[in-house]
Design a protein around this motif. Structure first.
Motif, PDB file in Angstrom:
ATOM      1  N   CYS A 181       0.817  -1.209   0.000  1.00 18.71           N
ATOM      2  CA  CYS A 181       0.000   0.000   0.000  1.00 18.71           C
ATOM      3  C   CYS A 181       0.852   1.260   0.000  1.00 18.71           C
ATOM      4  O   CYS A 181       0.641   2.166  -0.788  1.00 18.71           O
ATOM      5  N   CYS A 234       0.960   3.438   2.432  1.00 19.72           N
ATOM      6  CA  CYS A 234       0.372   4.526   3.220  1.00 19.72           C
ATOM      7  C   CYS A 234       1.190   4.725   4.495  1.00 19.72           C
ATOM      8  O   CYS A 234       1.980   3.876   4.874  1.00 19.72           O
ATOM      9  N   CYS A 267      -7.165   3.468   6.340  1.00 19.83           N
ATOM     10  CA  CYS A 267      -6.712   3.635   4.953  1.00 19.83           C
ATOM     11  C   CYS A 267      -7.691   2.909   4.043  1.00 19.83           C
ATOM     12  O   CYS A 267      -7.988   1.735   4.234  1.00 19.83           O
ATOM     13  N   CYS A 324      -5.756  -0.255   2.096  1.00 20.66           N
ATOM     14  CA  CYS A 324      -5.310  -1.504   2.730  1.00 20.66           C
ATOM     15  C   CYS A 324      -6.075  -1.841   3.994  1.00 20.66           C
ATOM     16  O   CYS A 324      -5.914  -2.928   4.546  1.00 20.66           O
TER      17      CYS A 324
HETATM   18 ZN   LIG Z   1      -2.830   1.704   3.283  1.00 24.95          ZN
END
Ligand SMILES: [Zn+2]
Length: 289
Positions: A237, A239, A270, A273
């Motif tokens: 991801c 993030c 998020c 994910c």
């Molecule tokens: Zn994420």
């Protein structure tokens, strides 16, 4: 071996063919997104399957980012991948929250509709190319093929098989990407397509032969098979707490002040994910300054 892209040349080096069994990857992402509806699983699964395979055609710092917009433009799908095989994707909030009656009865063809579009950004940071095409096939996979035929000006075929059990569990997912090399007879693309469509069982079982007789197995259906390399695909991801902190700015001031006075923490999730980030009092206070 799952989540491995096999890169080959077939038909006397006339066709570049990539294959991936990404059952594990697609399963992981569908679970993270907590998607239970079958049509939504199909949309995200097909899109991610193709995008993960395309990662095998990228080099260096190149990446591909694909956005699909349905005829009803509030419904969108996102997926991206880089040359290292890092893949992610998600459905937008409107699609996840689509009315139950609508989303349980609609067909893929109908949902995409006659005004569906695919927008692709491909390349490296210094050299980026954006292309937009329509979706005449309304089934995602042929539409992405259509995009490559137009943008690369090269005969391309992309095929993807994805199967779900009656209980909605993902049973298998695999895909092929074939491109004609200069001077190749045009008919070879149709031959790859025919082979892929009529030998589903072989392609579902192909993962058992990766690193072990894969050339022999592919030679059952193609001639002059040469494996030239492997690469992996995995969910990533990217993030971070900092990124999600930025999104807290969209909360209104009253909510933030209330969280402070009630000594509450704020949690954000998020969208890609499903990871949860928790923000404490001092971090919330920071937003009010
Ligand atoms: Zn994420």
């Amino acid at each position: 071996m799952e989540n491995t892209i096999v890169k080959t040349l077939i038909f006397d080096k006339h066709v570049r063919l990539l294959f991936v069994d990404n059952t594990k990857l697609i399963n992981e992402i569908l679970s993270l997104n907590k998607i239970t509806n079958k049509i939504l699983k199909l949309i995200l699964g097909k899109t991610l399957s193709v995008v993960s395979l395309i990662s095998g055609t990228l080099k260096g710092d190149q990446r591909i980012s694909l956005q699909m917009i349905m005829s009803d433009p509030k419904y969108k799908v996102f997926a991206d991948a880089d040359a290292q095989g890092n893949v992610r994707g998600y459905l937008n909030g409107e699609l996840l929250k689509a009315p139950f009656d609508f989303i349980t009865n609609v067909s893929l063809d109908h949902l995409i509709g006659h005004k569906g579009t695919i927008r692709v950004i491909k390349g490296s940071a210094m050299n980026q190319f954006t292309g937009i095409t329509d979706m005449p096939y309304r089934n995602i996979v042929d539409d992405i093929s259509h995009y490559f035929n137009q943008s690369d000006q090269t005969q391309t075929y992309i095929g993807a098989n994805i199967g779900f059990g009656n209980d909605g569990r993902l049973l298998f997912s695999n895909a092929v990407f074939a491109q004609l090399l200069p001077g190749a007879p045009l008919g070879l693309i149709d031959e790859v397509k025919h082979v892929f469509n009529t030998n589903q069982e072989l392609f579902i079982n192909l993962r058992n032969f990766i690193g072990n007789n894969i050339e022999e197995k592919l030679s059952e259906v193609f001639t002059d098979v040469n494996v030239i390399g492997y690469s992996s695909v995995q969910f990533f991801c990217g993030c971070s707490k900092e990124m999600l902190y930025g999104m807290l700015h969209s909360l209104n001031k009253n909510d933030l002040e209330q969280a402070i006075s009630n000594k509450e923490l704020i949690e954000t999730v998020c969208q890609i994910c499903g990871r949860t980030y928790t923000f404490g009092q001092s971090e919330i206070q920071g937003l009010l300054k």
